[in-house]
Write an enzyme that holds these catalytic residues in place. Structure first.
Site, PDB file in Angstrom:
ATOM      1  N   HIS A 146      -8.110  -6.819   1.021  1.00 24.71           N
ATOM      2  CA  HIS A 146      -7.482  -5.918   2.180  1.00 24.71           C
ATOM      3  C   HIS A 146      -8.191  -6.228   3.398  1.00 24.71           C
ATOM      4  CE1 HIS A 146      -5.025  -2.980   3.578  1.00 24.71           C
ATOM      5  NE2 HIS A 146      -5.622  -2.062   3.367  1.00 24.71           N
ATOM      6  N   GLU A 174      -5.786   4.674  -4.037  1.00 30.32           N
ATOM      7  CA  GLU A 174      -5.432   5.576  -2.755  1.00 30.32           C
ATOM      8  C   GLU A 174      -3.983   6.152  -3.353  1.00 30.32           C
ATOM      9  OE1 GLU A 174      -7.566   3.582   0.633  1.00 30.32           O
ATOM     10  OE2 GLU A 174      -5.864   2.585   0.109  1.00 30.32           O
ATOM     11  N   HIS A 177       0.881  -1.204   0.081  1.00 32.58           N
ATOM     12  CA  HIS A 177      -0.061   0.012  -0.162  1.00 32.58           C
ATOM     13  C   HIS A 177       0.862   1.212  -0.001  1.00 32.58           C
ATOM     14  CE1 HIS A 177      -3.551  -2.461   0.743  1.00 32.58           C
ATOM     15  NE2 HIS A 177      -2.613  -3.484   1.172  1.00 32.58           N
TER      16      HIS A 177
HETATM   17 ZN   LIG Z   1      -6.898   1.246   1.743  1.00 31.73          ZN
END
Ligand SMILES: [Zn+2]
Length: 233
Positions: free
Chosen positions: A59, A175, A49
């Site tokens: 996740h 992200e 990540h």
């Molecule tokens: Zn995340």
């Protein structure tokens, strides 16, 4: 026409910011031309990540799909960049005005983009998607959600809950975007995470290209160039 594309992924380098309990990033030359080796070869040490990355359902869901099962069109295709005004949290009230439609890929540009990426220190009070807004996004059946810091959920609030709500509904997450150079509007998105087998996440390169008026003007120019270029080819 590569100049049209805007790179919205963040650079990866040793010592860069990472989620507090995730591995630090270390990139090390293990073979080096300057030391007489035949080639430069680096070892990458990083969490799944790190920087700009995607989350797989696995996740937060034990039996969820791995990132190698990502349908490519979840992260490639038309996308909308939405500017978020709230300085702390994304709320359904702010999303309502944007008339989100089923199947949309939405990327949120918050104040994180201009504030969080300038240094290697983890910013704790980044803008995140509140659990209520996560539920709203599920109701609207969006396909993909992007956020401009390391987590869709907050550090203190809704970290687990927002992930569970979005991933549990089959929404794919991007992200760690940097949308500082991107105006709100319609774009073409290409985001390609590494094909790591069974991965809960993987670093990705993500780029955007404006759609709409600007695109049609450019395709006219392109069309003219094509005509002029015929004889020369
Ligand atoms: Zn995340």
């Amino acid at each position: 026409m590569t100049a049209d594309w805007i790179d919205i992924s963040v650079p990866i380098y040793s010592g860069m910011v990472h989620w507090p309990d995730n591995p630090a990033v270390r990139i090390e030359r293990i073979q080096d031309l300057s030391r007489g080796d035949a080639a430069n070869v680096s070892r990458l040490e990083l969490g799944a990540h790190t920087g700009t990355h995607m989350d797989a359902p696995r996740h937060f869901l034990a039996d969820g799909a791995g990132l190698d099962e990502l349908p490519l069109d979840a992260a490639i295709g038309p996308a909308r960049v939405i500017r978020i005004a709230h300085p702390q949290v994304i709320l359904p009230e702010e999303l309502e005005a944007h008339r989100l439609r089923a199947g949309e890929r939405v990327l949120f540009r918050t104040r994180n983009s201009g504030r969080c990426w300038g240094n290697d220190r983890f910013v704790e009070d980044f803008v995140y998607i509140g659990a209520a807004a996560a539920r709203f996004l599920v109701q609207r059946q969006v396909r993909t959600v992007g956020i401009d810091y390391l987590s869709v959920g907050g550090d203190v609030h809704d970290g687990v809950e927002t992930h569970q709500i979005l991933l549990g509904a089959g929404i794919w997450l991007i992200e760690g975007l940097n949308l500082d150079a991107v105006e709100p509007g319609a774009y073409e998105l290409v985001c390609l995470p590494l094909r790591v087998v069974g991965a809960d996440g993987a670093p990705a390169r993500a780029i955007l290209r404006p759609r709409g008026r600007r695109e049609s003007r450019q395709s006219k120019v392109r069309g003219r160039e094509g005509q002029h270029g015929k004889g020369r080819r």
